[in-house]
Design a protein around this motif. Structure first.
Motif, PDB file in Angstrom:
ATOM      1  N   VAL A 113       6.502 -10.543   8.688  1.00 35.74           N
ATOM      2  CA  VAL A 113       6.214 -11.296   9.914  1.00 35.74           C
ATOM      3  C   VAL A 113       5.248 -12.444   9.647  1.00 35.74           C
ATOM      4  N   LEU A 114       4.182 -12.177   8.910  1.00 35.42           N
ATOM      5  CA  LEU A 114       3.149 -13.176   8.661  1.00 35.42           C
ATOM      6  C   LEU A 114       3.138 -13.550   7.183  1.00 35.42           C
ATOM      7  N   SER A 123       3.098  -5.265   1.935  1.00 31.91           N
ATOM      8  CA  SER A 123       3.434  -4.391   3.056  1.00 31.91           C
ATOM      9  C   SER A 123       2.380  -3.303   3.160  1.00 31.91           C
ATOM     10  N   VAL A 124       2.347  -2.650   4.329  1.00 37.30           N
ATOM     11  CA  VAL A 124       1.363  -1.591   4.582  1.00 37.30           C
ATOM     12  C   VAL A 124       2.135  -0.326   4.961  1.00 37.30           C
ATOM     13  N   PRO A 125       2.352   0.573   4.010  1.00 42.05           N
ATOM     14  CA  PRO A 125       3.124   1.794   4.288  1.00 42.05           C
ATOM     15  C   PRO A 125       2.271   2.849   4.981  1.00 42.05           C
ATOM     16  N   ILE A 126       2.894   3.970   5.325  1.00 42.26           N
ATOM     17  CA  ILE A 126       2.174   5.108   5.901  1.00 42.26           C
ATOM     18  C   ILE A 126       2.220   6.270   4.920  1.00 42.26           C
ATOM     19  N   GLU A 176      -5.752  -4.763  10.506  1.00 43.23           N
ATOM     20  CA  GLU A 176      -5.919  -4.657  11.957  1.00 43.23           C
ATOM     21  C   GLU A 176      -5.408  -5.921  12.659  1.00 43.23           C
ATOM     22  N   HIS A 177      -5.653  -7.081  12.078  1.00 45.01           N
ATOM     23  CA  HIS A 177      -5.158  -8.338  12.645  1.00 45.01           C
ATOM     24  C   HIS A 177      -3.625  -8.347  12.668  1.00 45.01           C
ATOM     25  N   PHE A 178      -3.032  -7.903  11.579  1.00 40.35           N
ATOM     26  CA  PHE A 178      -1.570  -7.802  11.471  1.00 40.35           C
ATOM     27  C   PHE A 178      -1.034  -6.853  12.540  1.00 40.35           C
ATOM     28  N   ALA A 179      -1.693  -5.726  12.728  1.00 35.55           N
ATOM     29  CA  ALA A 179      -1.252  -4.745  13.717  1.00 35.55           C
ATOM     30  C   ALA A 179      -1.310  -5.314  15.129  1.00 35.55           C
ATOM     31  N   LYS A 180      -2.375  -6.054  15.444  1.00 31.23           N
ATOM     32  CA  LYS A 180      -2.506  -6.652  16.778  1.00 31.23           C
ATOM     33  C   LYS A 180      -1.370  -7.636  17.045  1.00 31.23           C
TER      34      LYS A 180
END
Length: 287
Positions: A113-114, A123-126, A176-180
């Protein structure tokens, strides 16, 4: 050096608390003092009100070397990072609310996205859910730590790594910025995704920006083990097209992976005429 690192941990703890990334005694911070020692936040202390003398020093096995207080209960998660990533000098764990919301919902932040996020974090996995303060937590982190500098912890929070304390902290801000932004875009109808061609182009710019990444982006989602590369949801697109509507992602994934069935959460769009025809056919079948 050690006095400055103690001061840096205090400052980063203050920033985490001021931004609402931690509450009460949540979160923990650590940094390498050398090849065999770590400086770490103590347990049961609010990160917004720490003092330099509160920190404790441990070895890489978790044995306390010095300090009046005991190290964080989640020390084993930090130790696993340092064992798996010799290049990492600092680790930050917090509970930023929007990113943690994605972790609780089981939604990874892996869509392209960004451009800034693709270039820096990828990427930010879980990581799978594990009981905090147990051996389960480092086991869950181990799967992703070699390929990622940031990850969500299912129903828990987020973890970021860096070459120094501020680098690890800034990655927490980025997550956190990405999540928002992701949340707002989804509330407004969905994201437009960067094409896979654009993602490859951004990856090529990392060297120019001096950004070191632990692993490349996988050629295709699901094409390789997460420990070897970063999975990023970025659809193929026609030549010259660099943004792709979110609704195209599921369609193109079905084309990339033939035989993929429509899932229960997939979106199917119909015109009013098509919907009317379906209802009429359903009514006829009841007669």
């Amino acid at each position: 050096m050690e006095p400055q690192l103690r001061a840096d941990i205090v400052e980063i703890g203050r920033r985490l608390y001021a931004r609402g990334y931690t509450a009460s005694n949540d979160g923990n911070i650590s940094v390498r003092l050398g090849d065999d020692r770590l400086l770490m936040t103590p347990k049961s202390v609010c990160k917004g009100f720490m003092e330099p003398g509160m920190m404790c020093i441990t070895d890489l096995e978790g044995r306390k070397i010095s300090g009046e207080r005991d190290p964080s209960f989640e020390m084993q998660m930090h130790l696993e990072v340092y064992r798996q990533r010799p290049d990492v000098r600092a680790v930050v764990h917090a509970h930023p609310p929007i990113a943690t919301g994605f972790a609780v919902a089981g939604i990874p932040l892996d869509r392209a996205v960004l451009a800034e996020v693709v270039t820096t974090l990828g990427s930010v996995p879980i990581a799978e859910y594990a009981t905090p303060s147990t051996r389960e937590l480092p086991d869950a982190v181990r799967k992703y730590v070699k390929a990622h500098d940031g990850m969500l912890l299912a129903n828990h929070g987020a973890l970021t790594l860096g070459g120094d304390l501020y680098a690890a902290y800034y990655k927490m801000e980025t997550i956190e910025h990405f999540a928002k932004i992701s949340l707002v875009a989804r509330m407004l109808g969905g994201e437009r995704l960067l094409s896979r061609e654009e993602v490859v182009r951004l990856q090529g710019l990392r060297g120019m920006y001096g950004i070191a990444s632990p692993a490349p982006i996988c050629p295709e989602p699901g094409a390789a083990d997460d420990a070897e590369c970063q999975v990023v949801q970025a659809p193929m697109s026609p030549p010259g097209r660099r943004l792709v509507p979110e609704t195209d992602l599921a369609d193109r994934q079905r084309g990339m992976y033939p035989g993929r069935p429509v899932g229960p959460d997939d979106e199917i769009r119909l015109t009013y005429r098509e919907l009317t025809a379906l209802i009429e056919d359903a009514v006829k079948s009841l007669k």
